[in-house]
Design a protein around this motif. Structure first.
Motif, PDB file in Angstrom:
ATOM      1  N   SER A   1       0.826  -1.209   0.000  1.00 31.10           N
ATOM      2  CA  SER A   1       0.000   0.000   0.000  1.00 31.10           C
ATOM      3  C   SER A   1       0.857   1.254   0.000  1.00 31.10           C
ATOM      4  CB  SER A   1      -0.927   0.001   1.218  1.00 31.10           C
ATOM      5  OG  SER A   1      -0.166  -0.054   2.425  1.00 31.10           O
ATOM      6  N   SER A   2       2.088   1.135   0.479  1.00 36.11           N
ATOM      7  CA  SER A   2       2.990   2.281   0.523  1.00 36.11           C
ATOM      8  C   SER A   2       4.381   1.836   0.077  1.00 36.11           C
ATOM      9  CB  SER A   2       3.060   2.859   1.935  1.00 36.11           C
ATOM     10  OG  SER A   2       4.085   3.840   2.025  1.00 36.11           O
ATOM     11  N   TYR A   3       5.086   2.749  -0.571  1.00 37.58           N
ATOM     12  CA  TYR A   3       6.439   2.450  -1.030  1.00 37.58           C
ATOM     13  C   TYR A   3       7.421   3.472  -0.465  1.00 37.58           C
ATOM     14  CZ  TYR A   3       4.096  -0.771  -4.111  1.00 37.58           C
ATOM     15  OH  TYR A   3       3.328  -1.790  -4.597  1.00 37.58           O
TER      16      TYR A   3
ATOM     17  N   THR B   1      -8.484   8.281  -7.570  1.00 38.76           N
ATOM     18  CA  THR B   1      -8.085   7.366  -6.505  1.00 38.76           C
ATOM     19  C   THR B   1      -8.966   6.126  -6.477  1.00 38.76           C
ATOM     20  OG1 THR B   1      -9.495   8.510  -4.907  1.00 38.76           O
ATOM     21  CG2 THR B   1      -7.213   9.256  -5.079  1.00 38.76           C
TER      22      THR B   1
ATOM     23  N   GLN C   1      -4.738   3.076  -7.362  1.00 38.51           N
ATOM     24  CA  GLN C   1      -4.100   3.383  -6.085  1.00 38.51           C
ATOM     25  C   GLN C   1      -2.631   2.966  -6.102  1.00 38.51           C
ATOM     26  OE1 GLN C   1      -6.738   1.247  -3.494  1.00 38.51           O
ATOM     27  NE2 GLN C   1      -8.430   2.681  -3.847  1.00 38.51           N
ATOM     28  N   GLN C   2      -2.345   1.858  -6.771  1.00 38.37           N
ATOM     29  CA  GLN C   2      -0.955   1.436  -6.911  1.00 38.37           C
ATOM     30  C   GLN C   2      -0.161   2.425  -7.766  1.00 38.37           C
ATOM     31  OE1 GLN C   2       1.173  -1.372  -5.952  1.00 38.37           O
ATOM     32  NE2 GLN C   2      -0.295  -1.144  -4.282  1.00 38.37           N
TER      33      GLN C   2
ATOM     34  N   ALA D   1       0.608   5.455  -5.606  1.00 38.10           N
ATOM     35  CA  ALA D   1       1.616   5.185  -4.575  1.00 38.10           C
ATOM     36  C   ALA D   1       3.009   5.062  -5.188  1.00 38.10           C
ATOM     37  CB  ALA D   1       1.251   3.907  -3.818  1.00 38.10           C
TER      38      ALA D   1
ATOM     39  N   GLN E   1       4.399   8.568  -6.291  1.00 37.97           N
ATOM     40  CA  GLN E   1       4.943   9.362  -5.195  1.00 37.97           C
ATOM     41  C   GLN E   1       6.324   8.861  -4.784  1.00 37.97           C
ATOM     42  OE1 GLN E   1       3.689  12.236  -3.869  1.00 37.97           O
ATOM     43  NE2 GLN E   1       2.257  12.053  -5.580  1.00 37.97           N
TER      44      GLN E   1
END
Length: 680
Positions: free
Chosen positions: A431-433, A602, A608-609, A612, A615
């Motif tokens: 979900s976050s990188y 979104t 969403q991928q 993420a 960013q």
């Protein structure tokens, strides 16, 4: 009254006394030096005034040259009724008094050549104490110049070429967003490269180019659902085999043997079996002969005629290859027996014959050599993730444009064209990188592929190899299972490959630059991450193109700018064949246990991928000392603009609402990149 002679004598005495007196000598010397001393003091005063006036002239000249060059921007000196020259003169006037330190006849003149503004200024300064030496005035002159002098500079354009770029930003625009982008990029080139294109840019046509001692390079990374970079990479960076959601033929195998016969050889003696016998019959009678002659007339017993090829009765083959074949042949016939009778009374000789029914059996052998033939008959298709050999795309260190895969009719070879788009290397789904995990090798900008580690390699995007199982009308989780069928499934998945990217390079010919920009075409959905990722790879000084990007050919330092322009939020689809494969079946970036969903802004797990990952890449770019300029081209959107602003280097985010805004934005960035510097 003293006499005249007395007075003269007294005077002579006084003068003689004065000559002998030292105090009298000093007074005379002082009196004699007053004039040159006054000139020296006056010269110091006037020289100080001259220095101050000349310094003021120089400052004013420099200010005017800078102002004129800045006003000129990327345009021409004569544009807008010589507005740049007017600005130069005004700034000169504002930086000097009308009569500085008493100077008169102050003049200034500014001209331009090849983008350099050159100024001259002069003033006449009246002298003060130096007048006693005959010097009444002094004319002072200065020169100055200013030009846009770039440092060694790399500019990588990451440009959104998705389908929405084919529409207008606002209804009042005369151009589509793509047309406006092309115009703005060409005008950017005019400012930075100082070369004129066919575009009608604000500020007039530039000329002269940049200094030969300065390296100016531009690169392009157009993107949509993918990027077209494969054929710009060394062949060692692309895998020899790659897994695709594809199909493979399954066959029924049968084997047959074709025998080559050897020579037949009879073995042993014939077996003769005799049957019934007929009675004797006289065949000849001869008189007046001798007994010996009579005996000589009896012929031998008749033999069965054994001519002809052997028949195959009682056939028997040996095993193995080669094999021995044996058989017997039978022939029926008559055997004749003869006898002679001599009668001495009349010297008569009688010859008699009788026949017998016989069966002759003969035995044969032959060595045969067999050749086996395996035959495969198409049985069915297996639809699944199939690893295909795609090494045929490589031709040494260069690329072929197509490769043959066994996916045609009943498993025949089918030639597939490769346009240059790629599938990304190994990744993970999170979900976050922040930070980027070690398993997400796709997000490592600088990781150089290692042919010994398949997880570091990329694969060619081959839409012709993709079969979407039985999903022509609806999706089901069951469709992820492999399928065994004779049916030909769907083989036309949504796919968009943009114009081939361009590595950083000099563009000394404006027409070549224009031709490339004019070739950009809007198509496909919006995947920001793949465009930004490869733009970063192409400009990084420490990555896959380090040898080209780290320093100039002379070893000079380089300033780096990545300009990321988009007209929309991320928009994805679960059937878009993109850089991470076929999302519904591959699920490389999303949770493999649940169905992926597309969407915009979104909405959707794939979207969403993309956000993420984008960013994470923005942060990685900024951490490499690359100035990241971000341009949002379109109507106001708080959410997406917030993401874009956080992506940019601080102070390097712009929002352009229409075509005019976009050109002004690119112009502003070009002016900021082109640092204004004094050259004298």
């Amino acid at each position: 009254m003293p006499s005249r002679s007395t007075v003269l004598t007294s005077a002579r005495s006084s003068m003689a006394a004065l000559a002998r007196d030292k105090r009298g000598n000093t007074l005379a010397i002082i009196a004699a030096s007053l004039i040159p001393l006054a000139g020296m003091v006056g010269g110091g005063v006037d020289l100080s005034r001259m220095y101050i006036v000349k310094t003021r002239l120089q400052h004013a000249c420099d200010a005017g040259a800078l102002a004129g060059r800045k006003q000129m921007g990327g345009g021409t000196w004569a544009f807008n009724s010589y507005a740049a020259r007017t600005a130069a003169e005004r700034f000169f006037d504002a930086n000097i008094q009308a009569s500085p330190y008493g100077a008169a006849s102050v003049t200034r003149s500014f001209t331009e050549s090849a983008g350099k503004v050159t100024g001259t200024a002069s003033a006449t300064l009246p002298m003060t104490l130096m007048r006693v030496l005959g010097k009444t005035t002094e004319t002072l002159s200065v020169t100055c110049d200013a030009e846009m002098r770039l440092p060694n500079t790399d500019v990588m354009f990451v440009l959104d070429t998705t389908g929405s770029m084919g529409s207008k930003a606002v209804s009042t625009d005369s151009q589509t967003k793509m047309q406006a982008l092309k115009s703005a990029v060409k005008c950017f080139y005019e400012i930075v490269a100082r070369l004129d294109t066919a575009e009608n840019c604000a500020g007039g046509a530039p000329s002269g180019g940049t200094s030969s001692t300065v390296q100016i390079r531009f690169g392009f990374m157009p993107y949509a659902t993918n990027v077209n970079v494969g054929k710009l990479l060394p062949t060692s960076f692309i895998a020899d085999s790659w897994p695709y959601q594809s199909r493979e033929a399954q066959f029924t195998t049968s084997t047959s043997t074709t025998w080559t016969q050897g020579s037949a050889t009879e073995t042993g003696s014939p077996n003769i079996q005799q049957g019934s016998t007929s009675g004797w019959s006289t065949i000849s009678t001869t008189y007046d002969v001798t007994s010996s002659w009579c005996s000589s007339q009896v012929p031998p017993d008749g033999e069965i005629n054994y001519t002809g090829s052997p028949s195959t009765q009682n056939y028997q083959e040996g095993s193995g290859n080669p094999r021995t074949t044996t058989w017997e042949t039978q022939q029926d016939g008559w055997r004749y027996e003869y006898r002679a009778s001599y009668r001495s009374s009349d010297d008569r000789c009688r010859i008699q014959r009788r026949s017998r029914d016989v069966v002759v059996t003969r035995y044969w052998t032959r060595t045969d050599t067999g050749t086996e033939t395996t035959t495969q008959t198409f049985n069915r298709w297996r639809y699944a993730q199939i690893t295909h050999n795609i090494s045929g795309l490589k031709n040494g260190t260069s690329w072929n444009n197509s490769v043959s895969l066994p996916i045609g009719y009943q498993g025949a070879a089918r030639s597939l064209t490769w346009d240059g788009c790629i599938e990304e290397r190994q990744t993970v789904s999170q979900s976050s990188y922040s930070p980027i995990p070690s398993g997400a090798k796709d997000l490592d900008i600088d990781l150089v592929p290692n042919s010994g580690d398949p997880s570091t390699l990329w694969g060619p995007a081959l839409p012709g190899a993709i079969f979407a199982r039985d999903v022509q009308y609806y999706w089901s989780e069951l469709d992820r299972n492999e399928a065994l069928t004779t049916a030909d499934y769907y083989n036309n998945v949504p796919y968009y490959c943009p114009e081939e990217a361009k590595k950083l390079q000099s563009w000394p010919t404006a027409s070549t630059f224009e031709s490339y920009v004019d070739g950009l075409t809007p198509n496909g959905n919006t995947y920001h991450d793949i465009g930004l990722l490869w733009g970063a790879r192409f400009i990084s000084p420490t990555g896959i193109f380090r040898s080209e990007n780290e320093y100039t050919s002379q070893g000079g330092e380089i300033e780096r700018h990545l300009i990321f322009m988009t007209d929309g939020e991320a928009c994805t689809g679960d059937t878009d064949y993109a850089a991470y494969g076929f999302p519904w079946l591959d699920r490389r970036t999303t949770d493999p246990s649940s169905a992926p969903t597309g969407g915009c802004l979104t909405t959707g797990t794939i979207t969403q991928q993309v956000n993420a990952r984008t960013q994470a890449i923005c942060t990685a770019v900024k951490n490499k000392n690359i100035t990241l300029w971000v341009i949002w081209f379109g109507a106001s959107s708080t959410t997406i603009e917030g993401m874009m602003q956080s992506c940019a280097t601080p102070g390097r985010y712009f929002a352009a609402r229409n075509a005019t805004d976009l050109q002004n934005t690119f112009r502003s960035i070009a002016d900021q990149i082109s640092q204004l510097r004094l050259t004298r």
